[in-house]
Design an enzyme around this catalytic site. Structure first.
Site, PDB file in Angstrom:
ATOM      1  CG  HIS A 424      -1.978   1.171   1.581  1.00  0.00           C
ATOM      2  ND1 HIS A 424      -1.454   2.269   1.964  1.00  0.00           N
ATOM      3  CD2 HIS A 424      -3.132   1.332   0.812  1.00  0.00           C
ATOM      4  CE1 HIS A 424      -2.610   3.131   2.002  1.00  0.00           C
ATOM      5  NE2 HIS A 424      -3.474   2.484   1.083  1.00  0.00           N
ATOM      6  CG  ASN A 737       1.324  -4.640  -9.210  1.00  0.00           C
ATOM      7  OD1 ASN A 737       2.248  -4.595  -9.667  1.00  0.00           O
ATOM      8  ND2 ASN A 737       0.494  -3.579  -9.068  1.00  0.00           N
ATOM      9  CB  CYS A 800      -2.325  -1.451 -15.732  1.00  0.00           C
ATOM     10  SG  CYS A 800      -3.344  -2.841 -15.285  1.00  0.00           S
TER      11      CYS A 800
HETATM   12  C1  PEP Z   1      -2.160  -5.200 -10.432  1.00  0.00           C
HETATM   13  O1  PEP Z   1      -2.515  -6.119  -9.677  1.00  0.00           O
HETATM   14  O2  PEP Z   1      -1.191  -5.497 -11.310  1.00  0.00           O
HETATM   15  C2  PEP Z   1      -2.784  -4.184 -10.334  1.00  0.00           C
HETATM   16  C3  PEP Z   1      -2.335  -3.098 -11.258  1.00  0.00           C
HETATM   17  O3  PEP Z   1      -3.802  -3.894  -9.498  1.00  0.00           O
HETATM   18  P1  PEP Z   1      -3.580  -3.402  -7.693  1.00  0.00           P
HETATM   19  O4  PEP Z   1      -2.179  -3.101  -7.614  1.00  0.00           O
HETATM   20  O5  PEP Z   1      -4.360  -2.346  -7.488  1.00  0.00           O
HETATM   21  O6  PEP Z   1      -3.972  -4.852  -7.375  1.00  0.00           O
END
Ligand code: PEP
Ligand code: MG
Length: 846
Positions: A424, A737, A800
């Site tokens: 976070h 991620n 992303c």
């Molecule tokens: C991801 O999981 O790559 C993503 C961009 O979403 P978050 O980081 O909000 O889970």
């Protein structure tokens, strides 16, 4: 010897190449070709040096034949890339008792003794490999110091100091050749990118005695300031002659620029000074690089010993490249290739000054670059109070949660005990451009007692001043000097050149109007990920959001959603307006629910007041909703399927904002993205409801509009089943991620605990949350994109996750033919430059 490619006098047409004799030898040959006054130099090839390392004795007589019989010599390393380093140079070879007597006549006894003494000591340590402390007890200078040093050498080696120039030279060559093969030298150069079998060349150069009646001395000069890259003559000059008279010392510094302590070189040797400037300017043009000129002045005449690429800061590197291209010396493409994209972080943020003293308390994970100094605070409320007083503060938390976001906005930097690159604090910190260090496990965080203890025992409390260097991950005590961000014309010029080369689009991950504005300033081509849950981290909204989560009935939930709708609509209107018709991809709600549950007593009390419930009820509900593994719990589309009213509200807010913004400008085509999908049916269910909301809004307002629906591919199963998911969507955006987390079975928030041990021991080459794992996660990206494209050929593909801003990861996305990558706004320039370099090198066949 001219014909021997391995041991050759450096002339214009000698067979010297950087890949056989090293960069220094090649550079010296270029200077010779430019007819610069370079002393005679013999180059030994990599092969020759390797043979010497193995014990073969080179033809020393042939080498010495190239030089005057009385000349002193120096030997310098010449690795293929000068940045790979090499053993230190050894000067004044040939110095012995007889030369000492001769030189005492020409340069004075003290100066000759100093020269001999330096040679004896450097030979003893670097060639005879004696401990430097052999000379510790010698505190005399001049003649006495020399005699004592020679005696110490004799005592330690049981031999007299070698007097024969050839014998000295062989020993020097052998020791330098062997030093190159030493383990630490090998590791050091490999860390700088040298291949395992990198060779070492050596250059043997005649030394200019620098004695005479006229001005004599030695120094270095360059045409730029190495910190800023601005045109400015800088360097050092040590006079052998003027200083003695002017300042009454054996040697004294004379400054290139006028200085209150001495005369300028221009004053004492105007012709030499003018020649030096000419030589430096010629080197810049012909060698296509800013060079540091190493020179000797003898009787007012200049000799050029070497030209070395100026060591430079990141900002200087960029300015140098741009100026060389603007002056027509290199092409703009070459300028783009010369700037390391990673180094842009140094320009985009304030940094600790490279020369500042660092009092390092610990090194954590460098989660968001830049540096900031502030007073320690331990709660979000303290951070806000501190900001209100105008006092910069650093927010210290064990880890951050939504409740801390307002404190993060108020702080100048964030430090957490826990977390990794995608936790976070890291994600929010990067989004805000806030220096952030996470995973500072060596420090003791006592946030209740408001104490932070370093591993050396130093204790810091509220109000104490620390500096967070989010670029290096270092937590520093006190307030070192800083270097401001440098987003000047040069930066814009380079970025413009980069954009004209690039063949993959770059978008930004932006959740707030401020993020979106930053994204625009950095010329992102749209928003690739707007995490809508972050819109509710604002204190006023957080409480409404919690009410919604806690609502037990559909009607109760609907009432709260009614209140959230206008807020969301206004958020989207603002984003659409700032982005002025560029694509904006809005991800539907994806809260790991625990991020929204109040964890502290005060948070629970606040919620109890808002809901008009006893605190105990709230506590019970929090306990009931707490998941063992929230990151794999009721998140993303699972919430959309089980509590569909939330997505309905969001879709309505997006569509109403679309129509409102389109009234006064170009029509907006919003992109709506469904997170954490793992099954086709999830998409079918959500798509049906969103289509129906779109139809309602269109009919209510009597205006048709378009929208694009996409899926966030962030579970391994979504990659595997991309062929059945893609036909229902316009785009697939890989959330690397979560995909990394689920592919490795590695917690985003906890992996920081052991990541450094894993990287150190070579289990992972890099932190896979930082650099995309090409072998595993990359394989899933390949599979998912191929299957998706096969089933739906014009599906838009992108990444992303945080990897979108990482140059190595962008290379993978580009190879897979993705349409764009999306990253934190402050990483957009890094991504633009990295993508341009990939396009240029692939055009060049690299
Ligand atoms: C991801 O999981 O790559 C993503 C961009 O979403 P978050 O980081 O909000 O889970
Ligand atoms: Mg995700």
């Amino acid at each position: 010897m001219q014909n021997n490619p391995h041991t050759t006098l450096i002339t214009s047409d000698a067979p010297v190449a950087a890949n056989s004799h090293g960069g220094r030898a090649k550079c010296l040959q270029r200077l010779v070709r430019l007819e610069m006054p370079v002393p005679r130099t013999v180059a030994l090839s990599f092969d020759a040096v390797q043979r010497i390392a193995k014990g073969q004795v080179p033809d020393i007589a042939a080498i010495l034949d190239q030089f005057d019989q009385t000349a002193l010599l120096c030997v310098r390393p010449s690795s293929e890339d000068p940045d790979w380093g090499g053993p230190g140079a050894i000067l004044n070879i040939g110095m012995n008792d007889a030369r000492y007597v001769d030189l005492s006549d020409s340069m004075g006894g003290e100066a000759a003794a100093a020269l001999y003494l330096r040679f004896v000591q450097s030979y003893a340590v670097h060639v005879a490999r004696l401990d430097a402390d052999v000379f510790d007890d010698i505190d005399a200078d001049g003649r006495e110091g020399l005699q004592q040093s020679l005696r110490a050498y004799d005592d330690e080696t049981d031999e007299a100091f070698p007097q024969d120039r050839g014998e000295q030279l062989i020993a020097v060559l052998r020791s330098m050749a062997r030093a190159w093969d030493g383990t630490s030298a090998r590791l050091l150069r490999q860390a700088k990118g040298a291949p395992v079998d990198a060779g070492l060349g050596l250059v043997i150069q005649e030394m200019i005695p620098g004695v005479g009646q006229g001005e004599c001395g030695s120094g270095v000069l360059q045409l730029i300031d190495p910190t800023t890259g601005m045109p400015q003559l800088t360097g050092r000059y040590l006079s052998q002659s003027q200083g003695r008279d002017a300042l009454g010392a054996g040697v004294a510094a004379l400054y290139l620029e006028k200085d209150p302590r001495g005369k300028s070189l221009e004053e004492v040797a105007p012709t030499a000074f003018a020649d030096l400037k000419t030589h430096a300017a010629l080197m810049r043009v012909k060698l296509k690089e800013e060079m540091q000129v190493e020179f000797v002045i003898e009787n007012g005449h200049v000799h050029i010993l070497d030209g070395v690429r100026v060591q430079r800061s990141a900002r200087a590197a960029m300015r140098i490249a741009v100026r060389l291209a603007e002056d027509g010396i290199i092409t703009p493409q070459e300028a783009v290739m010369r700037v390391d994209p990673h180094s842009l972080n140094e320009l985009l943020h304030r940094q600790v000054h490279p020369e500042a003293r660092r009092d390092v308390l610990t090194t954590g994970i460098a989660a968001s670059p830049g540096a900031a100094t502030g007073k320690l605070v331990f709660t979000a409320a303290e951070a806000q109070a501190s900001a209100a007083r105008g006092e910069p503060c650093i927010l210290v938390r064990r880890e951050t949660a939504p409740e801390d976001v307002r404190g993060m906005h108020a702080a100048v930097a964030v430090l957490t005990e826990k977390g990794g690159m995608t936790s976070h604090a890291a994600v929010i910190g990067r989004g805000l451009g806030l220096p952030c260090i996470v995973g500072a496990l060596d420090m003791r965080f006592q946030t209740r007692k408001k104490l932070l203890t370093a591993s050396d025992g130093r204790v810091f409390k509220t109000g104490d001043i620390l500096t967070i260097d989010g670029t290096s991950g270092q937590v520093l005590a006190g307030q070192p000097a800083m270097l401001e961000a440098a987003l000047d014309d040069c930066f814009q010029t380079l970025m413009g050149w980069a954009d004209s080369e690039r063949d993959i689009a770059i978008r930004a991950n932006a959740d707030t109007p401020a993020d979106a504005q930053t994204a625009r300033n950095f010329k992102a081509e749209g928003i690739g990920l707007c995490r809508t849950e972050h819109m509710f981290f604002d204190p006023g909204r957080l409480i409404v959001m919690r009410e919604m989560i806690f609502a037990q009935t559909s009607s109760g939930r609907a009432a709260v959603l009614e209140r959230l709708l206008p807020m969301q609509r206004e958020d989207f209107v603002q984003l659409f307006r700032i982005m002025e018709g560029q694509p904006v991809c809005i991800r539907l709600f994806d809260p790991p629910l625990h991020e929204f549950l109040p964890t502290t007593r005060s948070g629970q009390r606040e919620l109890a007041e808002a809901l008009d419930l006893p605190v105990s009820d709230v506590e019970r509900r929090v306990a009931a909703m707490t998941e063992y593994n929230p990151m794999l719990g009721l998140r993303g589309v699972r919430l959309g399927v089980t509590v569909p009213e939330i997505y309905d509200m969001q879709a309505r807010a997006i569509f109403e904002a679309t129509l409102e913004t389109s009234k006064n400008g170009a029509p907006i085509v919003p992109e709506v993205m469904i997170p954490l999908v793992s099954a086709k049916r999830e998409v079918e269910l959500v798509k049906a409801r969103i289509d129906s909301v779109a139809a309602s809004v269109a009919s209510e307002q009597g205006v048709e509009f378009e929208y694009r629906l996409g899926v966030m591919v962030e579970t391994p199963r979504a990659c595997l089943r991309a062929d059945e998911i893609a036909p229902q969507t316009s785009f697939l955006s890989f959330g690397t991620n979560d995909l990394t987390q689920m592919t490795y079975g590695l917690s985003r928030d906890d992996a920081g605990r052991f990541m450094s041990a894993y990287v150190r021991q070579g289990v992972f080459v890099e932190d896979p949350f930082h650099v995309l794992d090409a072998d595993g996660v990359g394989e899933l990206l390949k599979l998912g994109s191929e299957r998706g494209r096969q089933a739906q050929p014009d599906v838009t593909l992108s990444v992303c996750g945080e990897h979108g801003g990482n140059p190595e990861s962008i290379a993978i996305c580009r190879d897979l033919g993705f349409d764009y990558v999306s990253c934190s706004p402050f990483r957009v320039p890094v991504a633009r430059l990295a993508a341009a370099q990939l396009a240029i090198s692939s055009r060049l066949g690299g």
